[in-house]
Design a protein around this motif. Structure first.
Motif, PDB file in Angstrom:
ATOM      1  N   PRO A   2      -7.846  -6.751  -7.465  1.00 58.68           N
ATOM      2  CA  PRO A   2      -7.573  -5.313  -7.552  1.00 58.68           C
ATOM      3  C   PRO A   2      -6.128  -5.080  -8.007  1.00 58.68           C
ATOM      4  O   PRO A   2      -5.252  -5.896  -7.733  1.00 58.68           O
ATOM      5  N   GLU A   3      -5.912  -3.986  -8.710  1.00 60.31           N
ATOM      6  CA  GLU A   3      -4.589  -3.678  -9.260  1.00 60.31           C
ATOM      7  C   GLU A   3      -4.136  -2.332  -8.684  1.00 60.31           C
ATOM      8  O   GLU A   3      -4.791  -1.317  -8.899  1.00 60.31           O
ATOM      9  N   VAL A   4      -3.024  -2.353  -7.956  1.00 58.44           N
ATOM     10  CA  VAL A   4      -2.549  -1.109  -7.339  1.00 58.44           C
ATOM     11  C   VAL A   4      -1.508  -0.473  -8.252  1.00 58.44           C
ATOM     12  O   VAL A   4      -0.577  -1.138  -8.696  1.00 58.44           O
ATOM     13  N   ILE A  16      -6.914  -4.413   1.705  1.00 59.96           N
ATOM     14  CA  ILE A  16      -7.264  -5.467   0.743  1.00 59.96           C
ATOM     15  C   ILE A  16      -7.225  -6.835   1.426  1.00 59.96           C
ATOM     16  O   ILE A  16      -6.214  -7.204   2.032  1.00 59.96           O
ATOM     17  N   ILE A  75      -6.219   2.328  -7.169  1.00 59.51           N
ATOM     18  CA  ILE A  75      -6.489   0.893  -7.265  1.00 59.51           C
ATOM     19  C   ILE A  75      -7.632   0.670  -8.254  1.00 59.51           C
ATOM     20  O   ILE A  75      -8.728   1.195  -8.066  1.00 59.51           O
ATOM     21  N   VAL A 127      -1.815   1.377   1.358  1.00 55.46           N
ATOM     22  CA  VAL A 127      -2.565   0.143   1.097  1.00 55.46           C
ATOM     23  C   VAL A 127      -2.109  -0.911   2.104  1.00 55.46           C
ATOM     24  O   VAL A 127      -0.911  -1.177   2.239  1.00 55.46           O
ATOM     25  N   TYR A 177      -0.358  -6.146  -6.553  1.00 57.11           N
ATOM     26  CA  TYR A 177      -0.447  -5.319  -5.352  1.00 57.11           C
ATOM     27  C   TYR A 177       0.794  -4.433  -5.172  1.00 57.11           C
ATOM     28  O   TYR A 177       0.798  -3.520  -4.352  1.00 57.11           O
TER      29      TYR A 177
END
Lengths: 142, 584
Positions: free
Chosen positions: B377-379, B301, B392, B410, B264
């Protein structure tokens, strides 16, 4: 020895360990039926006599459970129990009784799972040692 | 041991016990043993007819002791003790065998479970023969109450008690009252301003003549027992001794720091913020990115630190509804912005929250579902060509596609967790904690705001994640419990304390050295130890230390425990009458 079902007396403190064992129940965890629980207010109440009496009456092992160090409801009863435990182990060894027949462990009120695992581990540990002969020897003293 | 007349009752607990334990066989076998006058099995011993059965038998069969084999004594020991008292028998002439939590619920072999249950019943039977009638000590209740924690829950309880004319000491460790609620902008589901009800509450509490507020103070040690507690607190080194009869702990929660989630980028990417940081932005009325510009795309998120085996297994309960609240606030502020809600499960469970979810979904908010067990999820930082600051990457499981979500901001819906110093307060007040350091109530349904220490109550989020209405409900419930205690005027305290047999005390003073409460003193004149019953909490450590057996731990005497061991491991003596019958 494969079918040997040891009898184990367990002394559980009211605040942490007995509650933990209750939680194992309410969570419907399954563990060995060999453990028979006696409630004491604090593990510090466990008198060495209770351990010896249990073995004398035919128990194959004795389990003592208290709150984790630092968590004792009575501040430090578990530390006193720990000191006494070391003494009991030494005494049992001198009497020719395997010290693995007794075990002290910490179980908190939230550790139902850990209690169930401990009950299984203790049962296995004592089952490996076979029956404790204290009672039969005492009964056959001439 | 003198002859006793014991009644034994084996509970079925519906099928809870009866399906795994042969209750009828146990009752029959126990009925053959010495001193057992009557042995019955019954569907629900704790029910009114179950208790009446005991009361009737005590009178009819002149029972002088009772054993009930049922659930944990932590649940119903007091119920049955009361039944004994109603029948005119001293309530300590009772023992319970736990054949539900410790037998039927944890074993699978019916024969072995029955054998174990029988052992426990015989242990209780043998033990109860050595029980002695004990008197309860009646002490006056101090009508003041100590409340630890000045958030919504603590203040609500304080105000209710104060309005009822009772003195309240409210201790808050922060410099101001308000707790977590003071950090919030709007409340869900109706999107009202939190301050519109919080500020009046703070004012009412501060101004109330019955409430004394101590801010910037903590509680380190509390002595005494229900009705008569004591502690010391104070401002600027000026200490004040407080005396009170009840304690309400309302220490609230803290917020999880999401730095461990590398995916994140919290701490690394300046526009990744936590929900509580976003609340601050909302309260300032100025939602903007780190570059000073308003966000064009905002991603929210869920489940950051909650419902995660490695961090917090529990659901933080309020984040889903809070996320929906944000989506609505953002839509109102930025009509044209992209709003993306990345959730694992939508748990909008509180009253009117599902409706909030439905309403939010009509406001052009994109809901995207991820499976935390598969991938989070990958930011990442966006490239110079992109029209947003961050991107993301996520696997959207409803469409089954990998998607790229644009974001200028985010918001991480971080978990709530127990206070860092939860353990210190737990120790001071005698409260048990769960593994995650939330406080444990006495019973979730039978006694939800009480604790295992008499006179100590827990309310609000120190007990577990909950929303504002739930916290207030608990606060009022605890206030009602405290008022009930105060209006009773006196409280009976257990006298399961230690007592010295002066005739065999050798004056070695070992007991004095082990007592954690300095409840034992030495009488030089008589050369014996003496126990102060008010200070003694009955842990029994002195009893197991005394070399001569002069100290008895009432209700946990050596004889009682030794006989319990004996009963557990022996078959027990059969009555003469039965022997004759059986031989014939």
């Amino acid at each position: 020895m494969a079918n040997f079902e040891p009898k184990i007396v367990a002394f559980l403190c009211n605040w942490c360990s007995y509650t933990g064992a209750d939680l194992a129940g309410t969570s419907r965890m399954k563990y060995a039926h060999n453990i028979r629980i006696i409630r004491v207010m604090c593990s510090g109440r466990v008198d060495p006599t209770f351990v010896l009496k249990s073995l004398r009456e035919g128990a194959d092992g004795v389990l003592i459970c208290g709150c984790h160090p630092g968590d004792c409801h009575y501040h430090e009863g578990n530390y006193k129990c720990l000191r006494r435990y070391e003494f009991i182990k030494q005494y049992l060894t001198e009497m020719g009784i395997d010290k693995k027949r007794i075990r002290l462990d910490w179980i908190s009120a939230s550790e139902g799972k850990q209690f169930a695992e401990l009950a299984d581990a203790m049962t296995e540990q004592v089952a490996e040692l076979g029956p404790c002969r204290v009672r039969s020897i005492m009964e056959n003293v001439t | 041991m003198k002859d006793s007349r014991i009644g034994v009752y084996i509970c079925w607990c519906g099928t809870n016990i009866a399906k795994m334990v042969d209750v009828e066989k146990i009752a029959e076998d126990i009925g053959r043993l010495e001193n057992v006058v009557i042995a019955r099995n019954y569907k629900y011993m704790c029910s009114d007819p179950g208790q009446d059965l005991i009361i009737k038998d005590i009178k009819e069969h002149e029972l002088d002791r009772v054993v009930v084999a049922a659930c944990s004594p932590r649940i119903h020991e007091l119920t049955f003790r009361k039944a004994l008292e109603n029948a005119g028998l001293n309530q300590y002439l009772f023992e319970m065998a736990n054949i539900r939590e410790h037998v039927s619920w944890v074993h699978t072999d019916r024969e072995e479970a029955t054998k174990k249950a029988a052992d426990l019943v015989r242990a209780a039977l043998k033990r109860v023969s050595y029980h002695e009638p004990l008197d309860k000590l009646s002490v006056a209740i101090n009508p003041a109450t100590l409340i630890v924690g000045g958030g919504v829950a603590g203040m609500s309880a304080a105000f209710r008690l104060a309005e009822a004319g009772k003195k309240v000491y409210l201790v808050e460790k922060e410099a101001d009252l308000g707790g977590q609620a003071a950090r919030l902008d709007l409340s869900f589901p109706y999107l009202n301003t939190v301050s519109s009800f919080l500020q009046p509450l703070i004012r009412k509490v501060k101004e109330h003549k019955n409430i004394k507020v101590f801010t910037g103070q903590s509680i380190s040690e509390i002595t005494g027992y229900v009705g008569n507690f004591k502690t010391t607190t104070g401002i600027n080194g000026k200490l004040e001794d407080l005396e009170f009869g009840h304690i309400i702990v309302a220490t609230g929660l803290s917020n999880y720091d999401p730095s461990p989630f590398k995916n994140y980028g919290y701490g690394r990417l300046p526009d990744v913020i936590t929900s509580i940081e976003f609340e601050k932005m909302l309260r300032s009325g100025n939602i903007k990115c780190s570059d000073g510009k308003p966000p064009r795309h905002i991603a929210i998120i869920h489940c950051v630190g909650s419902r995660n085996e490695n961090i917090h297994e529990y659901c933080s309960r309020t984040c889903c509804a809070t996320a929906l609240k944000y989506a609505n606030q953002l839509r109102a502020t930025f009509p044209g912005a992209g709003i993306y809600d990345l959730y694992a499960d939508m748990r909008a469970f509180s009253k009117a929250c599902e409706e909030l979810y439905t309403k939010t979904s009509t406001k052009d908010v994109m809901f995207l579902m991820f499976d935390p067990e598969r991938s989070l999820p990958e930011v990442k930082q966006a490239g110079w060509k992109d029209e947003c600051n961050m991107l993301i990457d996520m696997h959207e499981i409803l469409s089954g596609e990998n998607v790229e979500v644009p974001a200028d901001m985010v918001i991480l819906m971080t978990a709530v967790e127990a206070q860092k110093d939860a353990k210190d307060i737990a120790h001071a007040a005698g409260i048990s904690m769960c593994g995650n350091h939330f406080y444990i109530e006495k019973h979730p349904k039978l006694d939800p705001v009480a604790t295992t220490t008499d006179g100590v109550f827990i309310v609000g989020t120190c007990q577990g994640p909950k929303d504002i209405p739930e916290s207030i409900t608990q606060a009022w419930a605890a206030a009602a419990r405290v008022l009930a205690g105060i209006s009773r005027g006196t409280v009976t305290v257990e006298v399961t304390t230690a007592v010295v047999n002066e005739e065999i005390c050798c004056g070695c003073q070992t007991c004095i050295s082990v007592c954690p409460y300095t409840a034992i003193s030495f009488n030089e004149e008589k050369n014996v130890s003496e126990v102060n019953e008010v200070l003694c909490k009955g842990c029994g450590t002195c009893g197991s230390t005394c070399p001569t057996g002069a100290i008895r731990s009432r209700h946990f005497t050596d004889m009682q425990i030794l006989s319990q061991i004996e009963g557990m491991l022996n078959e027990g003596k059969v009555k003469e009458t039965h022997k004759i019958l059986e031989e014939a």
